[in-house]
Every structure is written in C-alpha cells, then in structure tokens.
Design a protein around this motif. Structure first.
Motif, PDB file in Angstrom:
ATOM      1  N   ARG A 439       0.800  -1.210   0.000  1.00 19.39           N
ATOM      2  CA  ARG A 439       0.000   0.000   0.000  1.00 19.39           C
ATOM      3  C   ARG A 439       0.840   1.270   0.000  1.00 19.39           C
ATOM      4  N   GLY A 440       2.112   1.151  -0.425  1.00 12.68           N
ATOM      5  CA  GLY A 440       2.965   2.325  -0.599  1.00 12.68           C
ATOM      6  C   GLY A 440       2.990   3.217   0.622  1.00 12.68           C
ATOM      7  N   ASP A 441       2.944   4.528   0.394  1.00 14.45           N
ATOM      8  CA  ASP A 441       3.081   5.422   1.548  1.00 14.45           C
ATOM      9  C   ASP A 441       1.781   5.590   2.322  1.00 14.45           C
ATOM     10  N   ASP A 442       0.725   4.891   1.920  1.00 15.99           N
ATOM     11  CA  ASP A 442      -0.461   4.840   2.775  1.00 15.99           C
ATOM     12  C   ASP A 442      -0.195   3.967   3.997  1.00 15.99           C
ATOM     13  N   GLY A 443       0.778   3.095   3.859  1.00 14.27           N
ATOM     14  CA  GLY A 443       1.184   2.269   4.989  1.00 14.27           C
ATOM     15  C   GLY A 443       0.199   1.170   5.309  1.00 14.27           C
ATOM     16  N   LEU A 444       0.589   0.300   6.218  1.00 18.41           N
ATOM     17  CA  LEU A 444      -0.283  -0.777   6.686  1.00 18.41           C
ATOM     18  C   LEU A 444      -0.758  -0.383   8.076  1.00 18.41           C
ATOM     19  N   VAL A 445      -2.078  -0.336   8.241  1.00 17.83           N
ATOM     20  CA  VAL A 445      -2.604   0.131   9.529  1.00 17.83           C
ATOM     21  C   VAL A 445      -3.430  -0.967  10.211  1.00 17.83           C
ATOM     22  N   ASN A 446      -3.827  -0.697  11.431  1.00 24.75           N
ATOM     23  CA  ASN A 446      -4.590  -1.655  12.235  1.00 24.75           C
ATOM     24  C   ASN A 446      -3.831  -2.940  12.536  1.00 24.75           C
ATOM     25  N   ILE A 447      -2.568  -2.790  12.892  1.00 23.56           N
ATOM     26  CA  ILE A 447      -1.750  -3.954  13.238  1.00 23.56           C
ATOM     27  C   ILE A 447      -1.636  -3.955  14.759  1.00 23.56           C
ATOM     28  N   TRP A 448      -2.660  -4.397  15.444  1.00 20.89           N
ATOM     29  CA  TRP A 448      -2.618  -4.294  16.901  1.00 20.89           C
ATOM     30  C   TRP A 448      -2.225  -5.612  17.546  1.00 20.89           C
ATOM     31  N   PRO A 449      -1.669  -5.538  18.746  1.00 18.64           N
ATOM     32  CA  PRO A 449      -1.269  -6.771  19.433  1.00 18.64           C
ATOM     33  C   PRO A 449      -2.493  -7.616  19.843  1.00 18.64           C
ATOM     34  N   ALA A 450      -2.216  -8.843  20.281  1.00 20.29           N
ATOM     35  CA  ALA A 450      -3.288  -9.747  20.712  1.00 20.29           C
ATOM     36  C   ALA A 450      -4.011  -9.166  21.923  1.00 20.29           C
ATOM     37  N   GLU A 451      -5.205  -9.698  22.170  1.00 23.59           N
ATOM     38  CA  GLU A 451      -6.076  -9.203  23.238  1.00 23.59           C
ATOM     39  C   GLU A 451      -5.328  -9.030  24.568  1.00 23.59           C
ATOM     40  N   TRP A 452      -4.613 -10.086  24.977  1.00 21.36           N
ATOM     41  CA  TRP A 452      -3.996 -10.088  26.313  1.00 21.36           C
ATOM     42  C   TRP A 452      -2.852  -9.076  26.435  1.00 21.36           C
ATOM     43  N   LEU A 453      -2.390  -8.545  25.287  1.00 22.67           N
ATOM     44  CA  LEU A 453      -1.296  -7.562  25.348  1.00 22.67           C
ATOM     45  C   LEU A 453      -1.779  -6.162  25.036  1.00 22.67           C
TER      46      LEU A 453
END
Lengths: 619, 233
Positions: A439-453
């Motif tokens: 996705r070029g300079d739009d970047g990759l978003v919504n990369i969140w850690p697992a629930e417990w973290l």
C-alpha cells in the motif's frame, strides 16, 4: 528510433548535474577519506542560492554569472564547514566524521527553511534557451543540448586540474599518504580545506545548473544523495572518469525507466549498483582499498570486559526500576519508554556488527523495517494471529540479512557501507512502490497486538522483557568465543585468518544475528504503533541508529543503549520546537567535537582519570 | 644546528625514547646506530614531529620545533626520508618530485630535477614511470631525491641501506658523500656499521631509547665492548 535518441539525450543532460555533484563527493572522499553526507545539502544550497542570484542579476550574463557565483558561494560555505566542523576531528575515528556531516545536513536543512521558506521554488528558464530544437522530429529542450555540450568541458577541466597541476598532484599524493605529504612541507590542513571547498563548489554548481530543468526544494538534499552515492560507488570511489560513466549510465537508465517501468524507477538504480558491485566490488574504475594505509593514527583500544558484580547489580537495579514504572507512571511515559527500548535494541544490534564486528552498515533500517513489514503484512493480508506474526518479524529479518549479507560481506569499509545502503534503499523502494502488497506510503494500519497484550502495561512488560533480553543476549554473544573471533576479525583480519578463524563467515553470522535482533525490534515497534509506513526503511532511520551508536560511543558496550535513550529523550523534547533540526544538528556536532569517544566513552575516561589521580595521591 | 635535549617519546603507553639528547653540527654526517627496536626511527620522527615528544626540546637553528606540525618542520629546512620509503606509488617519478618541491633557501643547496637526475641517473630513465613499477633501490633513490626537492639544510635518512642490493648500497654511500660535499648536513640511522663508517664523521649509539655512546669512529674502534654490547655484528 528518434524517440529513443531524444530519451537518450535527456538522460545525458540529466547526467551533467549529477556528474558535477558526484565528482565533488569523489574528490572529497579521495583526499580526506570522509564520506560527506552533507554533500547533498551543498547541492540544495546551490539551487537556492542560484535562484536568489538569478532573480537579482539580469539577462544572459546574469544567468550564467549567477551559476558561477553560486559555485563560489557554496565553495566558501564548504570551506567554512570543513574548518569549523571537520578540522577538529580529523584524528577521530573516520566514521565519527560521518556523523558530524550528518549534523551539518540537519543544520543546513533548517537554515534553508528559515531563509527560503518551505515552499518549492520553480527554477527560472535560461534566457535565450527557452524553446526546443527538433532532432529527427523529436523535441529536445535547448537547455538540455547546452548541458550536454558543457559536460565534456567540465570533465576535461577537472581532469586537467587533477592530472596536470601542482594542486592535482598534491591531491593525488595526499589521497595515498597524507602524513608523508605533510612531512614534505605541504600544509595538509589547507589542502584539505581547498579540496573540500572545491568539492562543495562542484555540488553548488550542479545545484544551480539543474535549475532550468527543475527547481529548489527542501527535500533535494536527501533525494540527490542516494543517487550520488550510487554514482560514486558504481564509478569507483575517487575516480573522475568512473563518476562520469556512472552518472551517464544512471541518468539514461532513469529516463528510460520512467518511460518503460514507471513503477520501479527507484528500484532500478539500486539493482544496477548491486549488479556492478557483485561483478566489480570496487566499482567500474575503482581500485581495491589497500588495508593499513598511512595517515590514520588512533590510540589502541581498551579491551572490553563483561560487567563485574557491581555492574550487574546496577543493571539489575535499573531494569527493576523500569519494571516498577507502570505502577505509578502515566501512559505517555510508558509509550516513551517503549520507544526508547525499541530504539535501544535496534541500536544495540547495529552496535553489535559496527562496534564489535567493525562492519559499518548504512542500511540497518532494512532489517528493522523489514521485520516490522513482515509481521504487518502477515496480519494485514492473512489475519495471522499476532503471536505468530510477531515471531515472523525476526525470522524474516534474519532471512533478509542472510540474503543481503551474502553480497555485502565480501566487501569492506566504505564499499560495504555503500552496498548495505543500496540494499536498504532497494527494500525501501519495494515498500514504497509495490503498492498492491504494501500500500505504498499509505502504509499498513490496524496492526494491533493480541487481546492479552492490548493495554499499556502488559505491552510495556512485553517490550521490557524482549528488549532487555535481546540486549543482554547480544552482550553475552560479544563475550563468548564467537565474540572473540568477531573482534579478532575486526582488529586484524589477516592474523585472525592465520589463526584459523574464517573471518568472513564469522562476520556473515554476526550480520545475520544483528539482522534478527533488528527485526525483533521492528516487530515490537509495529505492534506498539499499530501501523507501519515506508519511513521505517528510509536512509534517515539507518542514520538515526548510526548517530545513536556514535553518540553513545562505538568502543563502549553500553554506548548504543545510552545513546538511544539520550536520542529518544532529546528528540521527544526538541521536536516540539520549530527549528528542532538545527538544534539537534548542533547537538550532534558538538558531541562529536567535544566528546569524540561518545557519551559513555567520555564519561568512563573521566571516571578513570578521577580514580587514577586518587590512586596516585594515595601512594 | 640541530639540538635535541632530553626528549621522551611514546607510542600510546609504550615509552620509546627516554631522556635522549644529542647535537648535530652544520656540515657533518652523523650516524645514529642501534639494533632493531632501539628507537632510531622514533628519534627521527620525534625530530620531524611525526611523533610528538612529551618532554624535552628539539631546536633547529635556534627555533623550537616541539609542538609544530610536521609541514612547518619541513619548511624550516629539515628533510626527512622515511625508512619505509613511502613514495607515492600512483604518481610518476616527476610527479613524486613535484610533491617535494619547495622554494629555494639561502642556507642550503638548491636542487632542480635536472641536477637530481645527474646524481640519480636511474631515475632519469624512468621519469614517466609510476612509483609502483620501480625496484626497491630505485624507490629508495626516488624518496631521497623527492626530499632533496625541498632544498633541506639538514637531511634525516632513516636506514637507507635496508633491503637494498649491495651494489646499490655502495652507490648510496657515494651519493651521501656527494651530498655532504654540496654542503648538506646529514643524519643517518643505520644498523650496518660498515656502511655508517664509510659515510659518517661521528656515531651516536642508542639502545632501549637511551644514548649509550657519542663520539668518533676511532673512539668506537678503541672500545670494542661498546660495539659488542649495543650493535649486532
């Protein structure tokens, strides 16, 4: 066919400015052995000063006169930079000077912003050369033809200067053995200043000469520096004809790249560079760097030792204190400390190959960003659970290091540095231009850690454990037999070989380990931010790590960690100010000049001095 | 002309020269003798300020040199020929000489390339050759010629006979005597006693960075125990 020729001519015209800038860099490197990162800044200054002068001076004479005056002005600025910033540190380790030139970049960026403002400026057209000439029916700008006609004269003039004049002879002699030139009665200090001024003037000329084709903006410095490094490395460090051939090659390639492969223009240049260096490791017309040249003197290093009980106790207390922070601190403090730990691990991994292995990598961000992207891509495209994707970060970075290291480890010194830079740029341009996947300079978003973290405190502990664990592991390796072999290979490759150490293989393994650790840091980074952008792969990211290692102190073990803490803290505070680059640049330059052993090195030298005098007075 | 007074020189922490003093008078050829590692090269470098003595003084024609950069020492009229030659291998013979060129000096013989080619005829034939394509003896001659281009009043020659064929060593001795006849003052460091005796008026012997003997070759002959103790025969 006619279109083909017109394209080729455009490429040749573009080569003019590129060659000027590259020959200046090459000249400076040849004599002073300084890889001047600020060279792109002189090019940018040339463009801005050129526009200003062209506004003031009228007509034909004004236009060409402005270009020459710009060269002079930038030459003077270069001379001043050399005298103020570089002269005090010629005796410091070579790579320290690099960091100083990086400080100069920051200072010039903000000064240009103050003087000329943030808006891009369009270059004025050359008077009398506004239109096009038709060549076999294809329009070619008149100014392009003039540039093509001028370039051979510039090449000839430089060639004459270097081969036929006394100055040129002295320059070539100093390239080989500066100390001897001094012992023969030549004042090297002025020779260095002169060469630096000349090189800067060439960059300034290049910046002014390209104005009718482009303009001036505040990103020019970084945009050109990558290209110029590629040209100088492909041509061979210190070779003028080499720089010319490479400038033409790269410019023509770029023009055709834009036409036929518009998605991969950025990648193309670095691919060519990688191919050339694989076939000819020292560039087309370059020569092998002789090891153990004269003129570099430094005091022998103090051997590093593992911490004693006191050190371990202090470190444990420090980590314990960090572990207690979430009990009372606010969230932004936790975030800041997470940033610091991530950066410290990244810096420690660079320090591991740089300080312990003697391998100066300019492209370490490839592994940090590579790890971050690897994890993010898995999460983004396949919805892989965080735990698995996270593990993939160091793994992918390690594999990347395995691949890049295979090409780079064969080289050493500046060439190693440049090739790592090229590969990291390659990775960056992939992330930037392969939009379907990244996705070029739009970047990759919504990369969140697992629930417990997914809360500040748990993630903080997660970072603390992995970060300190990684750093302690690296320290442990340094004090293992593998670490001894690595240090032996750094200090005396031949001796180490004679003792049965496969130096290149040890370095290769260390390179991969450093890549894995940088990838680990990248993995933590992406889940702490929840997103990743191509900026984590930029040259700037690699340089930040380099600066941190040098600020902390290359020869000390804690250097990277302390430098990272210092840098993250200072940046957090400084970036709130308008001209923070100027301040940061000045801080970097003063640390380099005043504390040539870095923060940790200088403190421990001071400490030893104090204790030493104590001992003497007791006796 | 040159007076060295109680200098102490170090490489890092290694103490190389301790309390070394000697004089070189105008017009004489002095041989600095001693074994490998005795401190001969360090003595020369300490005069040139390529190694900076931590204590003591070096005065040349009344001028204090300690603390001056090497190029200024050279401009004062001291020419230095290093032991490892250090010619510029990518430069031609003529270009190497050009690097050494300095303006003429009142108190010293003035050299032109033509005069030097007369003294070193081998170099004449190789004017346009690059330094790296020359034999060890030719390189040694080139480094001496290069230093003479600076028109020095005092010439420091560090082990000129080392690693050179015996025939060339004889030529070298003749050359040094020629230079002396021109009015040049020479200090030469040597391990080869025979060669030193052939060219020098006086011997200084050092061992472990300290002076052990300073006198004529006749005196040295009269004390064979000194020779046996400090020079490998």
């Amino acid at each position: 066919m006619a279109f083909f020729l017109a394209q080729f001519l455009t490429g040749l015209a573009n080569a003019a400015a590129l060659f000027l800038v590259a020959s200046g860099l090459s000249l400076i490197f040849g004599v002073t052995r300084i890889v001047n990162f600020a060279h792109g800044s002189f090019y940018m200054l040339g463009a801005f000063i050129g526009i200003t002068l062209m506004d003031i001076l009228p007509g034909h004479v004004g236009f060409w006169g402005a270009i020459l005056l710009t060269g002079l002005a930038v030459g003077v600025i270069g001379a001043l930079t050399e005298m103020i910033v570089l002269r005090p540190i010629y005796r410091a380790p070579e790579l320290f000077q690099l960091v100083a030139t990086f400080g100069v970049i920051l200072v010039i960026q903000d000064l240009a912003l103050m003087i000329w403002g943030a808006e891009d400026k369009l270059g004025p057209r050359a008077p009398g050369l506004r239109g096009v000439w038709r060549i076999f029916g294809e329009p070619v700008p008149k100014y392009d033809i003039v540039l093509i006609a001028i370039t051979p004269f510039i090449l000839f003039a430089l060639w004459y200067l270097i081969t036929k004049t006394r100055l040129g002879i002295l320059v070539r002699a100093a390239t080989q053995d500066r100390e001897m030139v001094g012992a023969l009665g030549v004042n090297q200090a002025w020779l260095f200043t002169g060469v630096f001024a000349l090189g800067s003037a060439l960059a300034g000329l290049g910046g002014a000469l390209q104005l009718p084709k482009g303009g001036a903006d505040l990103l020019m410095d970084f945009n050109i520096i990558g290209e110029v490094f590629v040209v100088v490395v492909i041509g061979g460090m210190g070779s003028l004809p080499g720089a010319f051939i490479a400038a033409v090659l790269i410019s023509v390639l770029n023009v055709f790249g834009v036409t036929y492969l518009p998605q991969s223009t950025l990648v193309l240049m670095y691919v060519v560079m990688a191919i050339v260096l694989i076939i000819r490791p020292w560039g087309i017309l370059g020569r092998e760097e002789a090891a153990g040249e004269h003129g570099q003197v430094g005091s022998p290093e103090r051997p590093i030792r593992p911490y004693g009980p006191k050190g371990i106790a202090l470190t444990s207390a420090f980590v314990l204190a960090l572990a207690l922070v979430p009990l009372f601190a606010e969230q932004f403090v936790l975030t800041l400390i997470v940033d610091m730990i991530v950066f410290a691990l990244f810096a420690a991994s660079l320090h591991f190959i740089l300080g312990t292995g003697g391998l100066v990598s300019f492209g370490h961000a490839a592994f940090f960003g590579g790890g971050a992207y690897a994890a993010a891509l898995l999460v983004f495209h396949t919805g892989t659970p965080m735990e698995l994707a996270f593990l993939f970060a160091p793994l992918a970075a390690g594999l990347l290091a395995l691949a890049i290291g295979w090409f780079c480890i064969r080289l050493s010194g500046v060439y190693f540095a440049m090739l790592t830079l090229a590969f990291s740029q390659l990775v960056w341009s992939l992330a930037f231009q392969w939009r379907d996947v990244t996705r070029g300079d739009d970047g990759l978003v919504n990369i969140w850690p697992a629930e417990w973290l997914n809360a500040p405190a748990p993630f903080y502990y997660f970072t603390l454990i992995l970060g300190t664990g990684g750093i302690i592991f690296l320290r442990h390796v340094i004090h293992s037999p593998f670490g001894y072999a690595l240090r032996a290979g750094r200090d005396s490759p031949r001796q180490a070989e004679a003792m049965g150490i496969d130096v290149k293989r040890v370095q290769y393994a260390a390179f991969c380990l450093a890549g894995i650790m940088a990838g680990l840091a990248g993995g933590i980074f992406v889940f702490s931010k929840g997103s990743v952008f191509p900026t984590v792969l930029e040259i700037g990211e690699s340089f930040d790590a380099l600066i941190v290692v040098f600020l902390g102190g290359v020869k000390t073990l804690a250097g990277g960690v302390v430098g990272a803490g210092f840098m993250t803290g200072v940046e957090d505070w400084l970036t709130r100010l308008e001209y923070w680059r100027l301040l940061l640049g000045l801080v970097i330059i003063s640390v380099v000049i005043l504390m040539p052993e870095g923060i940790v090195g200088t403190l421990s030298t001071l400490w030893r001095k104090i204790r030493h005098t104590d001992e003497e007075t007791i006796r | 002309m040159l007076s060295v007074e109680g200098i102490h020189s170090y490489y890092g922490k290694a103490h190389i020269l301790s309390d070394l003093s000697f004089e070189v008078r105008r017009g004489e050829v002095v041989a600095l003798l001693g074994r490998n590692g005795a401190g001969k090269s360090t003595t020369m470098k300490s005069v040139m300020q390529l190694v900076r003595p931590r204590k003591g003084g070096v005065t040349f024609q009344g001028r204090e040199l300690v603390g001056e950069p090497a190029f200024r020492v050279a401009k004062c009229g001291i020419g230095y020929v290093p032991e490892d030659r250090r010619i510029f291998t990518d430069l031609t013979v003529l270009e190497n000489l050009e690097v050494g060129r300095q303006p003429a000096r009142k108190d010293a013989p003035h050299w032109t390339t033509d005069q030097l080619f007369e003294i070193f005829p081998n170099l004449d034939e190789r004017r346009a050759n690059r330094g790296k394509h020359m034999s060890g003896g030719e390189q040694q001659m080139l480094t001496i010629a290069r230093t003479l281009m600076g028109n020095p009043a005092l010439l420091l020659l560090d082990e000129p006979s080392e690693g050179i064929a015996p025939v060339i060593v004889e030529q070298m001795a003749a050359t040094i005597l020629k230079l002396k006849a021109q009015g040049l003052t020479v200090m030469i460091s040597e391990q080869n006693l025979h060669f030193a005796r052939a060219v020098a008026d006086r011997a200084i012997i050092i061992e472990g960075g300290e002076k052990k003997f300073d006198g004529s070759f006749a005196e040295l002959e009269a004390h064979p125990e000194i020779r046996d103790a400090y020079l490998s025969v």
